[in-house]
Design a protein around this motif. Structure first.
Motif, mmCIF file in Angstrom:
data_model
loop_
_atom_site.group_PDB
_atom_site.id
_atom_site.type_symbol
_atom_site.label_atom_id
_atom_site.label_comp_id
_atom_site.label_asym_id
_atom_site.label_seq_id
_atom_site.Cartn_x
_atom_site.Cartn_y
_atom_site.Cartn_z
ATOM 1 N N PRO A 154 69.817 -99.744 -43.016
ATOM 2 C CA PRO A 154 69.923 -99.918 -41.965
ATOM 3 C C PRO A 154 71.022 -98.821 -41.126
ATOM 4 C CG PRO A 154 70.704 -101.857 -42.907
ATOM 5 C CD PRO A 154 70.201 -100.940 -43.996
ATOM 6 N N GLU A 155 70.716 -98.826 -39.937
ATOM 7 C CA GLU A 155 72.132 -98.153 -39.150
ATOM 8 C C GLU A 155 72.434 -96.922 -39.918
ATOM 9 O OE1 GLU A 155 75.257 -100.480 -37.824
ATOM 10 O OE2 GLU A 155 74.343 -102.237 -38.920
ATOM 11 N N ARG A 156 71.475 -95.976 -40.453
ATOM 12 C CA ARG A 156 71.674 -94.958 -41.058
ATOM 13 C C ARG A 156 71.910 -93.550 -40.297
ATOM 14 N NH1 ARG A 156 66.840 -96.074 -41.391
ATOM 15 N NH2 ARG A 156 65.206 -94.661 -41.207
ATOM 16 N N HIS A 157 71.515 -93.807 -38.770
ATOM 17 C CA HIS A 157 71.845 -92.789 -38.201
ATOM 18 C C HIS A 157 73.295 -92.774 -37.468
ATOM 19 C CE1 HIS A 157 69.805 -95.497 -35.684
ATOM 20 N NE2 HIS A 157 70.365 -94.948 -34.460
ATOM 21 N N THR A 158 73.886 -94.090 -37.550
ATOM 22 C CA THR A 158 75.053 -94.410 -37.021
ATOM 23 C C THR A 158 76.286 -94.278 -38.021
ATOM 24 O OG1 THR A 158 74.446 -96.703 -36.910
ATOM 25 C CG2 THR A 158 74.119 -95.287 -34.989
ATOM 26 N N ASP A 159 76.355 -95.407 -38.213
ATOM 27 C CA ASP A 159 77.598 -95.732 -39.198
ATOM 28 C C ASP A 159 77.298 -95.096 -40.845
ATOM 29 O OD1 ASP A 159 78.923 -96.959 -37.177
ATOM 30 O OD2 ASP A 159 78.947 -98.880 -38.103
ATOM 31 N N PHE A 160 76.184 -95.219 -40.997
ATOM 32 C CA PHE A 160 75.954 -94.983 -42.579
ATOM 33 C C PHE A 160 75.394 -93.476 -42.866
ATOM 34 C CE2 PHE A 160 76.961 -99.127 -43.198
ATOM 35 C CZ PHE A 160 77.433 -99.487 -44.374
ATOM 36 N N ILE A 161 75.748 -92.610 -41.763
ATOM 37 C CA ILE A 161 75.206 -91.064 -41.614
ATOM 38 C C ILE A 161 75.740 -90.293 -43.044
ATOM 39 C CG2 ILE A 161 76.878 -90.084 -40.238
ATOM 40 C CD1 ILE A 161 73.331 -89.195 -39.312
ATOM 41 N N PHE A 162 76.648 -90.586 -43.361
ATOM 42 C CA PHE A 162 77.282 -89.941 -44.520
ATOM 43 C C PHE A 162 76.559 -90.113 -45.705
ATOM 44 C CE2 PHE A 162 79.793 -89.571 -48.199
ATOM 45 C CZ PHE A 162 80.510 -88.290 -48.118
ATOM 46 N N SER B 23 73.506 -98.028 -50.232
ATOM 47 C CA SER B 23 74.208 -96.674 -49.488
ATOM 48 C C SER B 23 74.687 -95.909 -51.110
ATOM 49 C CB SER B 23 75.561 -97.445 -48.967
ATOM 50 O OG SER B 23 76.672 -96.442 -48.879
ATOM 51 N N LYS B 24 75.206 -96.793 -52.115
ATOM 52 C CA LYS B 24 75.398 -96.119 -53.428
ATOM 53 C C LYS B 24 74.604 -95.476 -54.030
ATOM 54 C CE LYS B 24 79.413 -98.996 -54.419
ATOM 55 N NZ LYS B 24 79.777 -100.102 -55.528
ATOM 56 N N ILE B 25 73.221 -96.150 -53.933
ATOM 57 C CA ILE B 25 72.031 -95.143 -54.641
ATOM 58 C C ILE B 25 71.838 -94.127 -53.912
ATOM 59 C CG2 ILE B 25 69.517 -95.564 -55.006
ATOM 60 C CD1 ILE B 25 69.939 -98.379 -55.624
ATOM 61 N N ALA B 26 71.895 -94.037 -52.409
ATOM 62 C CA ALA B 26 71.548 -93.203 -51.798
ATOM 63 C C ALA B 26 72.387 -91.799 -51.995
ATOM 64 C CB ALA B 26 71.663 -93.233 -50.174
ATOM 65 N N ILE B 27 73.863 -92.330 -52.087
ATOM 66 C CA ILE B 27 74.903 -91.237 -52.366
ATOM 67 C C ILE B 27 74.774 -90.583 -53.778
ATOM 68 C CG2 ILE B 27 77.509 -90.830 -52.553
ATOM 69 C CD1 ILE B 27 77.676 -93.042 -50.096
ATOM 70 N N GLY B 28 74.696 -91.492 -54.729
ATOM 71 C CA GLY B 28 74.661 -91.218 -56.214
ATOM 72 C C GLY B 28 73.503 -90.330 -56.425
ATOM 73 N N PHE C 108 91.301 -88.879 -36.244
ATOM 74 C CA PHE C 108 90.238 -88.226 -37.011
ATOM 75 C C PHE C 108 90.488 -88.510 -38.548
ATOM 76 C CE2 PHE C 108 90.375 -84.444 -33.938
ATOM 77 C CZ PHE C 108 89.613 -85.259 -33.027
ATOM 78 N N PHE C 109 91.856 -88.772 -38.842
ATOM 79 C CA PHE C 109 91.660 -89.095 -40.464
ATOM 80 C C PHE C 109 91.390 -90.628 -40.610
ATOM 81 C CE2 PHE C 109 94.994 -91.198 -43.209
ATOM 82 C CZ PHE C 109 94.315 -91.120 -44.470
ATOM 83 N N ILE C 110 92.031 -91.326 -39.965
ATOM 84 C CA ILE C 110 91.461 -92.893 -40.115
ATOM 85 C C ILE C 110 90.159 -93.225 -39.963
ATOM 86 C CG2 ILE C 110 92.017 -95.145 -39.302
ATOM 87 C CD1 ILE C 110 94.467 -94.304 -38.048
ATOM 88 N N HIS C 111 89.606 -92.418 -39.067
ATOM 89 C CA HIS C 111 88.000 -92.632 -38.779
ATOM 90 C C HIS C 111 87.415 -91.971 -40.120
ATOM 91 C CE1 HIS C 111 85.980 -94.056 -35.161
ATOM 92 N NE2 HIS C 111 87.460 -94.244 -34.785
ATOM 93 N N VAL C 112 87.486 -90.750 -40.636
ATOM 94 C CA VAL C 112 86.722 -90.347 -41.650
ATOM 95 C C VAL C 112 87.047 -91.042 -42.932
ATOM 96 C CG1 VAL C 112 86.481 -88.241 -42.979
ATOM 97 C CG2 VAL C 112 86.784 -87.957 -40.528
ATOM 98 N N PHE C 113 88.416 -91.501 -43.118
ATOM 99 C CA PHE C 113 88.629 -92.052 -44.432
ATOM 100 C C PHE C 113 87.943 -93.420 -44.534
ATOM 101 C CE2 PHE C 113 91.474 -94.415 -47.183
ATOM 102 C CZ PHE C 113 91.041 -93.983 -48.435
ATOM 103 N N ILE C 114 88.161 -94.279 -43.315
ATOM 104 C CA ILE C 114 87.372 -95.660 -43.253
ATOM 105 C C ILE C 114 86.047 -95.608 -43.412
ATOM 106 C CG2 ILE C 114 87.216 -97.687 -41.913
ATOM 107 C CD1 ILE C 114 90.080 -97.723 -41.025
ATOM 108 N N ASN C 115 85.453 -94.776 -42.651
ATOM 109 C CA ASN C 115 83.829 -94.583 -42.753
ATOM 110 C C ASN C 115 83.432 -94.197 -44.221
ATOM 111 O OD1 ASN C 115 81.252 -92.930 -42.359
ATOM 112 N ND2 ASN C 115 81.370 -94.108 -40.622
ATOM 113 N N ILE C 116 83.903 -93.207 -44.445
ATOM 114 C CA ILE C 116 83.310 -92.566 -45.841
ATOM 115 C C ILE C 116 83.776 -93.628 -46.944
ATOM 116 C CG2 ILE C 116 83.394 -90.972 -47.457
ATOM 117 C CD1 ILE C 116 83.499 -88.786 -45.273
#
Lengths: 567, 365
Positions: free
Chosen positions: B259-267, B233-238, B316-324
């Motif tokens: 894995p799961e990049r269209h769901t939880d790791f879409i960011f 995930s870090k490699i992708a983002i960075g 909304f805030f909790i979701h976005v903050f925890i997910n990202i």
């Protein structure tokens, strides 16, 4: 109040802004400050998991002789990402060079493909020299992928006992929930299946980074595979081989067991198959699968057959226990018995027969009369008591249970008196596996204990306790009466198994010639030495002709064991 | 006159901004899911993409329906809905379909839906009602009782096991409870009690959940397991750097590393393909939505409506903050979706329902 809410909303807004700033700062750190670092890691370097198979546990006999083990085999693999644009060309050259068909390579490739970075074995099981020759020729495109491969040193002798292993690919979906990975090997039939959880171990692997040419540039982590556990069997491999020699070319089964604790010393079924060819996926597999003699079938435990006269001791003990028979009871045998218009035959004219003589001569007429006195239900309940209607619980998969005409059994037509007569000599509806009748007969050797047959002795260094047998509620006196009858079967000059007397093993037992469509089945079940039994043997020959053939096998087997001083 | 215009202006503004944000989020969601399913130059698993389009359409319809529905109805039915919600969760426990080691789905007429997502919205109704209608604000009735009633819900969700959603609900409790004007020390008391009982709770976590928490503390602890995802995930983002690699060009995602990049790791898909610029833009959009909801909440006279708005903004805030936060490795991988963006029908539906309620409240204002 509203001002407290107002201040909370402002507070919440601040939290949001602060949190998002934290996220932005992290993003800034990863994307701007370390962006180039991650870009290099992402662009030219690929993280890849190289699975490392666990070594499957060995299977050994009771003396520590290895029966099944993993040996290294060399596979030629390609990495899909590396050859993605030139696959057909590479395959054509590889096929040319190795002498294999392109079709085979493509089939292996499609079947084993997982993702773009995991090596796919397209040529399997080549010897080391050949592997390096191919690697030399196709440097950039292929790699040598050494994998453990199961090997069986006594393929035909042990096949039914040990089973074999196969890659789980074909049924991976079904196995996933049990924690199997797609290319993991799984035990199929025999000990390999029954004790798979112990044998299989746990796969590990390296997490590495490779550049676009497939060269390793970084190492991120490793999980060591965990070796499977070794399984020690109660089998004596020399006895097993001798048993196989004894039954060679005669369809049937031979079981040899410790009378007291149920340790199986030898268990063979013939015809047999070569498990190594299943491991390697050779073409012979279809030969084994299509053979009408069913070599894959373990006749000792997975098939049931009419018992014939080997059932008579069961009737004898039932009669004694129920007080329907006494040692002094005699029936007159005129070579046949007429019931209404039907005639039920005996092998011979035996005249006056008491119980012991009837066993010695295997006199049908005596047992017809005994059966009529007992009736279907009581005979069935004793057969059940002696385990003929249930599996023995031996630690092998797919054991089949026998059929006994208990009252709840659905019959083809209504029950006639003639059925009772047939039942009393082990014909008609009665069908059991060799191991079932062996255990039932063994109660005369073990003093009324229905022992639990088993193959497991040790798992690694852990001794497995002998499973308890089931002490049946049968009087010792009656057991001794029948046992003495069984002794006479061998010792008497008129005994049906007298040909075993020269072995001087003091054998007690019962022969059987079971009528069936085609040639009759041959049976011999016995134990020795009669006064303090140590071993129990069962020989079964499918369509063997008569019990005489079974006796010949038993004689050969025991004589060879004596020669090798294994007894 | 001038006053009037200013009032109309302030009336139109938040709604317009949120609608604009929603459209942007929808477009970004569909394009990211499309990209995440794109592998080796081909769209894999097309049906997932078409299914998502269908969900988006349904969600917009739901938004309009909820906009038309008077929000006071949630006040009346809050407790009934809460009871139904508990029943549904028990139903999942009994007949649910499991995926990825967790039992979260109920299958109704061919559609799988997650009652635990639905329970977020119902919990907001429930908390909004209980915190808005009480006059006596003692510790027992005002805080502890709602907390225990909520815990039934939370424990059922933990059992599924869906740790992420359970956490979100607990956060909602604290944020909405504090917003209602209860004393802060009441909540502190509960937090202290929770810390005391946490070793007991640890023993009830599934192995994979324990692993995730351990990996959060030390990502290199298990590079082949959960830590693998964070490294990738870090490699992708960075590697996205400032402007990103462009649409459909994210190599990390394209090559099946995550894995799961269209769901939880879409960011990670967005951050890799649109870079720092795109990622911060997304954050800004979320911030706009949340801020505008809170702005409307601030001038809201109805206690219940106000708490509803605070609840949805918090959610909304909790979701976005925890997910990202979890994709960046600064928070544990608890497995909750990125609202409005991740693949998945139920959470999309729930988010749109909430915004439908927002527009309704806004209309009544």
């Amino acid at each position: 109040m509203s001002s407290s809410k107002d201040s909370f909303i402002i507070f919440l807004k601040r939290i949001c802004v602060t949190s998002f700033i934290i996220l932005c700062v992290s993003l800034f750190y990863y994307q701007i400050i370390k962006g180039n670092y991650y870009l290099i890691r992402g662009k030219n370097n690929y993280v890849r998991v190289i699975p490392e198979r666990s070594i499957r546990g060995k299977i050994l006999d009771r003396n520590g002789i290895i029966l099944a083990y993993d040996k290294p085999s060399f596979n030629i693999a390609v990495i899909p990402y590396q050859i993605k644009n030139k696959k057909d060309g590479v395959f054509a050259e590889l096929a040319d060079f190795s002498g294999l068909k392109i079709k085979t390579l493509n089939r292996n490739y499609n079947r084993k493909f997982q993702n773009f970075f995991t090596p796919v074995d397209i040529i399997t099981d080549v010897d080391k020299k050949e592997a390096f020759r191919i690697k030399e020729e196709f440097k950039g495109e292929v790699l040598i992928d050494p994998q453990p491969q199961r090997h069986y040193d006594y393929p035909y002798e042990m096949s039914h006992l040990l089973g074999y292993v196969k890659e789980a690919a074909a049924f991976s979906e079904r196995l996933k929930k049990y924690g199997y990975s797609p290319n993991e090997r799984i035990g199929i039939s025999g000990i390999e299946q029954y004790y798979d959880d112990y044998l299989r171990g746990e796969d590990g692997g390296d997490l590495i980074e490779v550049n676009s040419r497939g060269r390793i540039v970084g190492f991120l982590g490793k999980r060591n595979p965990i070796r499977g556990k070794d399984i020690y069997l109660t089998i004596d491999s020399k006895m097993q081989q001798t048993a196989y020699q004894a039954i060679l070319d005669k369809k049937g089964a031979l079981i040899f067991m410790d009378s007291k604790n149920g340790e199986v010393l030898a268990l063979v079924s013939y015809p047999s198959f070569d498990p190594n060819s299943f491991v390697k996926g050779k073409d012979e597999i279809t030969k084994f699968l299509n053979d009408k003699n069913k070599p894959m079938q373990n006749r000792a435990i997975q098939s049931i057959f009419p018992l014939g006269s080997t059932f008579k001791p069961v009737v004898a003990i039932a009669g004694l226990e129920e007080n329907k028979l006494k040692t002094s009871t005699t029936f007159i045998c005129k070579g046949k018995l007429n019931i209404g218009k039907a005639e039920f035959e005996c092998e011979n004219v035996h005249n006056d027969e008491n119980l012991q003589e009837a066993l010695t001569h295997s006199c049908n007429v005596y047992f017809y009369n005994a059966g009529m006195a007992l009736g279907r239900q009581i005979m069935a309940s004793y057969a059940e008591k002696l385990g003929l209607n249930t599996t023995t619980g031996i630690d092998l998969p797919y054991e089949k249970k026998g059929t006994i005409p208990v009252p709840s059994l659905r019959l083809r037509s209504r029950w006639y008196l003639g059925d009772t007569l047939n039942f009393s000599i082990g014909q008609g509806y009665t069908e059991c596996s060799p191991i079932e009748i062996m255990l039932a007969t063994n109660i005369f050797a073990s003093g009324g204990i229905l022992v639990k047959p088993h193959l497991i002795k040790k798992i690694d260094n852990l001794e497995i306790a002998t499973p308890y047998g089931n002490k049946l509620n049968i009087s010792n006196q009656n057991l001794t009466i029948v046992k003495n009858g069984l002794v006479q079967v061998v010792e008497s000059d008129e005994g049906t198994a007298r040909m075993l007397r020269p072995l001087n093993l003091s054998i007690a037992g019962k022969t059987g010639t079971a009528q069936t469509s085609g040639r009759p089945h041959g049976w011999f079940v016995g134990f020795f030495p009669a006064n303090a039994p140590k071993y129990t043997i069962c020989v079964f020959l499918e369509n063997g002709g008569s019990s005489y053939e079974a006796l010949k096998v038993a004689y050969y087997f025991l004589e060879k064991l004596k020669e090798q001083q294994l007894l | 006159m001038l006053n009037n215009i200013a009032r109309i202006k302030s009336h139109i503004k938040p709604a317009k901004i949120i609608i604009a944000c929603l459209i942007l989020l929808t477009v970004l969601s569909l394009s990211s899911i499309y990209s995440s399913l794109h592998q080796a130059g081909q769209l894999q698993e097309q049906e997932i993409f078409y299914k998502e389009i269908m969900w988006v359409v349904i969600s917009w319809i739901i938004l309009i329906l909820f906009y038309l529905l008077n929000y006071r109805i949630y006040f009346d039915f809050a407790y009934v809905l809460y009871a139904i919600n508990i029943c549904l969760l028990i139903a999942v426990d009994l007949f649910g379909r499991s995926a990825l080691g967790a039992q979260r789905w109920l299958s109704i007429g061919g559609f799988n839906f997650q009652p635990s997502e639905l329970s977020k919205i119902i919990t907001i109704f429930f908390l909004a009602r209980i915190f808005s209608s009480q006059t006596d604000k003692g510790f027992l009735k005002g805080v502890l009782l709602p907390f225990f009633v909520l815990m039934i819900n939370v424990l059922l969700i933990v059992k599924q096991p869906d740790l992420g959603t359970a956490l979100v609900l607990v956060f909602l409790f604290f944020l909405m409870g504090l917003a209602s004007g209860n004393k802060k020390r009441y909540f502190m008391a509960i937090i202290i009690a929770a810390i005391v009982f946490s070793p007991f709770a640890w023993n009830h976590l599934k192995d994979y959940q324990k692993k995730r928490l351990i990996v959060f503390l030390n990502p290199n602890a298990e590079p082949l397991g959960a830590g693998y995802t964070i490294i990738q995930s870090k490699i992708a983002i960075g590697s996205g750097k400032f402007l990103g690699k462009g649409f459909l060009s994210g190599t990390q995602n394209q090559f099946n590393f995550l894995p799961e990049r269209h769901t939880d790791f879409i960011f990670t898909v967005i951050a890799e393909e649109w870079g720092f610029a795109g990622a911060t833009m997304l954050l800004l959009i979320y911030l706009l939505v949340i801020n505008n909801i809170l702005a409307v909440a601030r001038y809201q006279k109805d206690n219940f409506a106000q708490l509803l708005l605070i609840g949805m903004a918090s959610l909304f805030f909790i979701h976005v903050f925890i997910n990202i936060g979890m994709t960046l490795g600064i928070l544990p991988v608890v497995g909750i979706p990125l609202l409005f963006i991740s693949y998945g029908g139920t959470h999309l539906l729930v988010s749109f329902m909430l915004l439908g309620i927002f527009f309704n409240i806004y209309r009544h204002d």
